[in-house]
Design an enzyme around this catalytic site. Structure first.
Site, PDB file in Angstrom:
ATOM      1  CG  PHE A   6     -57.962  88.340 -24.037  1.00 13.38           C
ATOM      2  CD1 PHE A   6     -57.198  88.789 -22.973  1.00 13.38           C
ATOM      3  CD2 PHE A   6     -57.532  88.652 -25.322  1.00 13.38           C
ATOM      4  CE1 PHE A   6     -56.036  89.536 -23.165  1.00 13.38           C
ATOM      5  CE2 PHE A   6     -56.374  89.403 -25.533  1.00 13.38           C
ATOM      6  CZ  PHE A   6     -55.627  89.835 -24.448  1.00 13.38           C
ATOM      7  CG  ASP A  47     -63.238  88.869 -30.292  1.00 14.73           C
ATOM      8  OD1 ASP A  47     -62.613  88.405 -31.277  1.00 14.73           O
ATOM      9  OD2 ASP A  47     -62.684  89.483 -29.361  1.00 14.73           O
ATOM     10  CE  LYS A  96     -55.585  85.818 -31.320  1.00 13.04           C
ATOM     11  NZ  LYS A  96     -54.371  86.247 -30.663  1.00 13.04           N
TER      12      LYS A  96
END
Ligand SMILES: Cc1ncc(COP(=O)(O)O)c(C=O)c1O
Length: 466
Positions: free
Chosen positions: A154, A239, A268
């Site tokens: 993802f 990532d 985030k």
């Protein structure tokens, strides 16, 4: 138009918060409202503080979702609020565009101090935009088009990042996406080598620990994958949007396996939860291949990237992580949770695995052997794969006031992604709650399986109505 025209946002919130579901049904995502109502999560949260949320009755919940991982330092942290207020009070010359930002310089300097083998930063506004940036820089700097990603990966939901998404459910209906993107199984080095061998792959994108499923890398996987990338001239892009900034008990998760990526993506928790922000850290030659001439000084960017609020949020967040020793705390609380949750495995046949690093933890369930449980499991599985975990997440929420998520579509894994500030008392709360719901799941008939029957009926009715 609403009758009320106050500009006091707190007043406005108080006046209209009772309408939230109606407003969303009417103007935003009605399906989300239906989901919340169906599973009884429509409790109207009113306040967030640290690792806790408070609903309309003032009931306190332990938040193990932390806004998909953005509130690593806890909600509404006072240092973050002070930093943001100070920006607003300062009248800084924000986003001049034909100047360079002081705060962006400071945040870049501090991020790179944590990752000293990288030299340059490109800021953006969200995780997916960091991925888009990395795709562009990788292609431009290598002169290659191909991209490799992992099954179940993802990386975000804009069309470039979606081309690197390893789950069909997210891609279906939005294709065709970027060409020349190849999926390989996570932890499969021969498949990776095969994909890289033609020397036409610009970058290999990988989450050190996959967020969907909390899938762990085999011990030598990331190091060998980075070596393969180097051998074939492919950039290794980590990532770390979910795993970075202390989540796994190290500043970057790749540090657990001694890997030095060519690019690192952060987002985030870098914002402390308040202001969207992301950062792509990379080696100098990659950056300089894109920004190689004065007439290309604005060849990549985004209007709001480097805005003062986002940069201040990043600076304050890094300070809180250091001052409160949140990386060490994540390692310590994570070890405790992993150890004590794993100790439940021999006692509960439905519980098959507990895995993770630091405060990114997956709790996996699987088919039981005993006759009564097996029959009930099969009913749930055949109605909807992935429904099973909700038999636990719903009572965790309703009875134990714990908010947590299933780790992906059709997943049998519950994911814990709490704020890194959780205490030993919070860990006791988590362990008590999981023990109680898992034990209850082993009683047939019982409350968990009657909830299962209700959910199956619901799923059947929804299917019939389509
Ligand atoms: C590993 C990873 N990459 C990228 C993203 C996309 O981030 P955003 O939702 O901010 O676009 C996410 C979001 O969950 C993520 O977990």
């Amino acid at each position: 138009m609403a009758a009320c025209m106050t500009t006091d946002i707190a007043e406005l919130f108080a006046e209209r918060e009772g309408d939230r579901y109606a407003m969303h049904s009417r103007h935003l995502n009605e399906q989300m409202v239906r989901v919340l109502r169906a599973i009884g999560y429509d409790v109207e949260f009113r306040r967030g503080s640290g690792q806790y949320l408070f609903d309309r009755n003032g009931t306190r919940y332990l938040d193990l979702l932390s806004g998909f991982g953005v509130f690593a330092i806890g909600r509404n942290h006072p240092s973050l609020r002070t930093a943001l207020t100070s920006v607003l009070d300062s009248e800084f010359p924000n986003l001049v565009q034909l100047d360079v930002s002081v705060l962006a310089g400071i945040l870049a300097e501090r991020l790179l101090a944590q990752v000293p083998y990288l030299d340059k930063v490109s800021f953006a506004n969200s995780g997916t935009e960091a991925v888009e940036t990395a795709i562009k820089f990788a292609r431009a700097s290598t002169g290659r088009q191909g991209l490799v990603y992992c099954e179940h990966a993802f990386h975000g939901l804009t069309t470039g990042a979606l081309a690197l998404n390893g789950d069909a459910i997210f891609r279906n209906g939005f294709e065709p996406l970027l060409p020349d993107c190849i999926a390989v199984p996570f932890n499969d080095l021969p498949a990776l080598e095969q994909a890289l061998a033609a020397r036409d792959i610009a970058a290999f994108f990988v989450e050190p620990i996959q967020g969907k499923g909390v899938n762990m890398p085999d011990d030598g996987y990331l190091k060998s994958a980075a070596d393969l990338c180097r051998r074939y001239g492919t950039l290794f892009v980590a990532d770390e949007i979910q795993t970075g900034l202390g989540r796994t008990g190290r500043f970057l998760a790749v540090e657990h396996w001694n890997v030095e990526p060519d690019m690192v993506l952060l987002s985030k928790s870098l914002s402390g939860g308040h202001v969207p922000v992301s950062a792509v850290l990379m080696r100098r030659p990659i950056f300089e291949k894109v920004f190689d001439r004065m007439d290309r000084a604005v060849i990549h960017g985004s209007t709001f990237a480097k805005n003062d609020l986002a940069m201040a949020a990043g600076i304050a967040t890094l300070q809180v992580i250091e001052q409160e020793r949140l990386i060490e705390k994540a390692a310590c609380m994570g070890d405790r949770l992993l150890r004590e949750l794993s100790a439940m495995i021999p006692r509960y046949e439905l519980l098959t695995d507990v895995r993770g690093r630091g405060l990114m933890i997956g709790i996996e369930f699987g088919a039981p052997n005993s006759f009564g449980l097996k029959a009930s499991w099969n009913v749930i599985e055949s109605a909807s794969k992935g429904l099973f975990c909700q038999l636990f997440t719903i009572p965790l929420f309703k009875e134990h006031k714990i908010l947590c998520q299933v780790a992906g579509h059709a997943s049998h894994t519950i994911k814990l992604l709490p704020a890194l500030v959780i205490s030993d008392d919070d860990c006791d709360w988590i362990l008590r709650a999981f023990e109680a719901v898992i034990a209850s799941g082993h009683r047939v008939p019982g409350a968990v399986w009657s909830l299962g029957k209700t959910l199956v009926d619901h799923a059947m009715r929804a299917r019939a109505a389509r």
